[in-house]
Motif scaffolding. Structure first.
Motif, short mmCIF file in Angstrom:
data_model
loop_
_atom_site.label_atom_id
_atom_site.label_comp_id
_atom_site.label_asym_id
_atom_site.label_seq_id
_atom_site.Cartn_x
_atom_site.Cartn_y
_atom_site.Cartn_z
N ARG A 139 1.00 -4.21 14.86
CA ARG A 139 -0.37 -3.78 14.06
C ARG A 139 0.05 -2.45 12.80
N VAL A 140 -0.11 -2.60 11.91
CA VAL A 140 0.27 -1.64 10.79
C VAL A 140 -1.04 -0.72 10.83
N ASN A 141 -0.66 0.62 10.87
CA ASN A 141 -1.61 1.50 10.64
C ASN A 141 -1.35 2.30 9.44
N VAL A 142 -2.41 2.43 8.66
CA VAL A 142 -2.22 3.38 7.32
C VAL A 142 -3.53 4.32 7.37
N TYR A 143 -2.98 5.76 7.38
CA TYR A 143 -4.08 6.59 7.10
C TYR A 143 -3.86 7.37 5.77
N LEU A 144 -4.92 7.21 5.01
CA LEU A 144 -4.94 7.68 3.66
C LEU A 144 -5.73 9.07 3.69
N HIS A 145 -5.28 10.22 3.40
CA HIS A 145 -6.11 11.34 3.33
C HIS A 145 -5.61 12.18 1.90
N ASN A 146 -6.63 12.31 1.02
CA ASN A 146 -6.33 12.83 -0.19
C ASN A 146 -5.32 11.82 -0.81
N GLU A 147 -4.47 12.32 -1.68
CA GLU A 147 -3.77 11.31 -2.30
C GLU A 147 -2.27 10.96 -1.05
N ILE A 148 -2.30 11.31 -0.16
CA ILE A 148 -1.20 10.93 0.81
C ILE A 148 -1.52 9.76 1.61
N ALA A 149 -0.67 8.72 1.62
CA ALA A 149 -0.74 7.87 2.67
C ALA A 149 0.19 7.82 3.73
N GLN A 150 -0.02 7.69 4.97
CA GLN A 150 0.66 7.77 6.06
C GLN A 150 1.01 6.42 6.74
N LEU A 151 2.11 5.75 6.58
CA LEU A 151 2.26 4.49 7.04
C LEU A 151 2.86 4.35 8.34
N SER A 152 2.37 3.80 9.28
CA SER A 152 3.02 3.70 10.85
C SER A 152 2.86 2.20 11.30
N LEU A 153 3.73 2.15 12.38
CA LEU A 153 3.60 1.08 13.36
C LEU A 153 2.87 1.51 14.40
N HIS A 159 6.85 5.50 6.73
CA HIS A 159 6.94 5.78 5.25
C HIS A 159 5.69 6.72 5.07
N SER A 160 5.71 7.71 4.03
CA SER A 160 4.76 8.37 3.64
C SER A 160 4.83 8.41 2.01
N PHE A 161 3.74 8.34 1.13
CA PHE A 161 3.82 8.16 -0.10
C PHE A 161 2.57 8.54 -0.79
N GLU A 162 2.83 8.58 -2.10
CA GLU A 162 1.35 9.07 -2.83
C GLU A 162 0.65 8.15 -3.39
#
Length: 766
Positions: free
Chosen positions: A176-190, A99-102
């Protein structure tokens, strides 16, 4: 099921799309027996390795492969995802986008995570871990807080659905859940890898500054090792450390999946994991390994450190490669290839200046390594990862265009070399001392010059002649060789005290002489002298002599502070072979010193530009009733004082620190001049010392210098004037009121007879 939800994906500007690289999968799971349709995947990798990783992914069968910041985005089914985890050599992690979200607030993060149905990925009795990173987002800039918020969103959802919640396991979680938040966009990955992919499972001993396994693989791939291996070429790491490059080289050459020995992946506890599919992929990899092991080429590693050798052997065993890679304790200067080894690739990660703690020491190591490559590995290729481009220059082999890679945060250059004569050059030493040390080491490494036997023969001839002469005349220090052969333009001086020391001075070569050949010949000289004289190499010292434009001969070269006692004409002197260009005793003035000793009885002696006071010692031992020793250097006056004490010279013999030219001018004008019966005047050719108000030039200044000195002569007194300026012309017309006799010929001793212009001498009286 994960479902697309209208309005979830934000409208992104171009800048945001550069960081939010994934789209939602058009189709997800059917059931566990079926392979997934296409997923959006992302493989992370260290900076500057994206291109190598993209090639790997394409070769595995990934689709829509494109490089992004810190990794490569691609599409693939579940089998492709598994293969990526198992086979990618240069990746750090393999992520599957959910998922990607603001995110503009903490609540946005919480709600975005809860949009995923986590029961499709783990059960209430499973475990999870969260990796969170944030960049340029003011709402959440604390990674620990962000990870807690993500964890809370997941466990709150699971508790609400099942009445219980999964545990946190940071070591080996179910997912293992990986979240990368850059500026206002979060990138949610396994995180399908579970832990960094560089951890192959064979390395369990830590040594200083190891290469990560994925960087080692990248080096080998960029160096063309797969093609070398296909053609049966050898792989050699002459500074192998714990063996990482060699093990990775064997995995590549043997078609062995780098993740085959890992017992944990991030997908093994995932509810969507297809165990049968995974086992099928593993079995195929094991079969390929068995086939590949049978065709491995020659692979060898050397290291001078025993602990590193033991670590390399342990890692080779852990990797299931025992007997496939040969490891040996051997110094880099002893590295060589067996004649049976096919030419191939030399690859290594030499110590950087930072690792050695001494840039000069690192420079010497790289020069030695370059010489080894030139002399013993012509026809091979080399790939060397370096942290300092200047060190690469010290190899003396021109490289192809360097490739930038990163070893952790340190930017490095991968040098690729074709080891052939047309690529060789002689790197310029940063200091004379560096060159001297390099030549000494080269001489000690073995026979460096096939023509050095010619020099050795001349040395034998001179030794036979001069040894008899020296014994008859009770001479303990003399010149054995003085550029007798044009190819070997050195002076070799013998100093005999409690042992024999040899001082070698190289004369400056014309610019037409190849520096590499000059170094080779000089190393040959240093290799032959100990053999001819039957002394240890440690008793041979090298000095690089250049044309003197100032007082360089007095400049300090080192700080060993090692002095030795020698004898001359019944006098004892301290000499030093390491700290200064000259030793403290000019051998060419032996005849003059002995003459002064013979004439000194009952006389007052003046020694000008006295250096270490050796002429004064001879005068005192010869019976001078008093003496005055004048020099501008505290260092050499202290040395002279030590020589006085060594010979038991009394306080009647004084030392004065002064600029000799100025002191003479003052004394010559004094109403009550000091008078001396015997004077020795041996000025430098040129001096621009900071201690002097004006530059001194012997040709320009010799007339007032001699006049002022002669003014201090007592009736019937004698002045001996000497200079080693070869183009010197004495202006006798300007000094016509003095009695001047040229005695240069008589003052050239037999061991300096080849060079009649070593110095000029005159006897002067009033």
């Amino acid at each position: 099921m994960i479902r697309q939800t209208a309005g979830i994906q934000p409208q992104l500007n171009k800048k945001m799309r550069d960081y939010c690289t994934f789209k939602y999968p058009t189709r997800l799971f059917h059931n566990q027996s079926q392979i997934m349709t296409q997923y959006q995947l992302f493989a992370t990798t260290p900076k500057a390795m994206e291109g190598i990783l993209a090639n790997e992914i394409s070769a595995l069968g990934g689709h829509d492969v494109h490089q992004k910041l810190a990794g490569v985005a691609f599409q693939g089914d579940l089998a492709m995802a598994y293969k990526a985890c198992l086979w990618l050599r240069t990746a750090s992690r393999v992520l599957l986008l959910l998922h990607s979200f603001e995110v503009n607030s903490q609540q946005d993060l919480y709600e975005g995570i809860q949009r995923i149905d986590w029961s499709e990925h783990l059960g209430p009795d499973d475990s999870l871990a969260v990796s969170f990173s944030s960049k340029n987002n003011p709402a959440i800039d604390n990674t620990h807080f962000g990870a807690l918020k993500v964890k809370d969103a997941i466990v709150d959802q699971m508790r609400g659905k099942f009445g219980s919640r999964p545990n946190v396991d940071t070591a080996h979680p179910s997912i293992r859940v990986n979240v990368y938040l850059h500026n206002e966009i979060a990138q949610l990955s396994l995180d399908l890898s579970g832990e960094s992919s560089h951890m192959r499972g064979y390395r369990d001993i830590t040594i200083a500054a190891p290469l990560k396994e994925n960087l080692a693989a990248a080096i080998l791939l960029r160096a063309g090792w797969p093609e070398f291996a296909r053609q049966g070429g050898s792989l050699l790491d002459p500074m192998c450390g714990s063996g990482t490059l060699l093990v990775e080289g064997a995995l590549i050459a043997g078609d062995i999946a780098p993740g085959l020995q890992r017992d944990y992946y991030g997908f093994l506890g995932w509810k969507q994991h297809d165990a049968a599919l995974w086992q099928n992929i593993l079995e195929q990899a094991r079969q390929r390994r068995e086939i590949g092991l049978a065709k491995l080429p020659v692979m060898v590693g050397f290291d001078q450190d025993r602990d590193s050798v033991n670590a390399a052997l342990r890692h080779i065993e852990n990797a299931g490669l025992s007997g496939k890679i040969h490891i040996e304790k051997r110094n880099i200067i002893d590295a060589s290839a067996a004649t049976s080894w096919p030419h191939g690739l030399i690859v290594c990660n030499p110590p950087y200046g930072e690792r050695l703690g001494d840039e000069e020491q690192a420079g010497m190591l790289y020069r030695e390594f370059g010489e080894v490559l030139k002399q013993r590995f012509t026809g091979w290729q080399a790939a060397i990862i370096i942290g300092n481009p200047e060190l690469g220059f010290r190899l003396g082999i021109r490289s192809h265009k360097p490739i930038t890679l990163f070893n952790g945060a340190l930017e490095c250059k991968l040098l690729r070399l074709t080891i052939e004569e047309k690529a060789f050059f002689e790197p310029k030493a940063k200091s004379q001392q560096e060159r001297i040390e390099f030549i000494h080491r080269r001489a000690q490494a073995g026979q460096p010059d096939s023509r050095a036997e010619m020099f050795a023969n001349r040395l034998h001839k001179n030794l036979k002649k001069l040894t008899k002469w020296a014994k008859q005349n009770q001479i303990h220090c003399y010149r054995l060789y003085d550029a007798d052969l044009p190819e070997y333009a050195v002076a070799v001086d013998i100093y005999q005290g409690e042992r024999i020391w040899v001082n070698v001075q190289e004369y400056e070569s014309p610019r037409s002489v190849d520096p590499a050949k000059a170094n080779q010949r000089l190393a040959g000289v240093l290799a032959e002298i100990p053999k001819v004289l039957e002394i240890p190499a440690e008793q041979v010292f090298l000095k690089i002599r250049r044309k003197q434009k100032n007082t360089d001969q007095y400049e300090k070269q080192g700080d060993s502070r090692r002095f030795h006692v020698i004898e001359e004409g019944g006098c004892k002197f301290w000499v030093n072979f390491e700290d200064y260009l000259d030793t403290g005793l000019f051998l060419d003035h032996r005849a003059m010193r002995l003459l002064i000793q013979q004439q000194a009885k009952g006389k007052r002696f003046l020694n000008l530009f006295a250096y270490t006071g050796s002429a004064t010692v001879h005068a005192a031992i010869g019976g001078a009733i008093s003496s005055l020793t004048v020099d501008m250097s505290n260092t050499y006056l202290d040395w002279a004082r030590r020589n006085f004490h060594l010979n038991g010279i009394s306080d009647e013999h004084q030392l004065i620190r002064a600029n000799c030219a100025e002191w003479l001018a003052q004394q010559a004008q004094a109403k009550h001049k000091q008078q001396f019966d015997l004077i020795f005047l041996d000025p430098p050719t040129f001096s621009n010392s900071k201690k002097m108000d004006e530059i001194f030039d012997i040709q320009k200044d010799h007339i007032p210098l001699i006049r002022n000195t002669a003014a201090l002569l007592a009736p019937q007194g004698t002045l001996y004037f000497s200079t080693n300026f070869r183009r010197f012309k004495l202006d006798q017309e300007a000094l016509s009121d003095l009695i001047i006799e040229d005695i240069s010929t008589q003052m050239i001793p037999e061991d300096f007879a080849r060079n009649a212009r070593i110095h000029y001498c005159w006897r002067i009286s009033r």
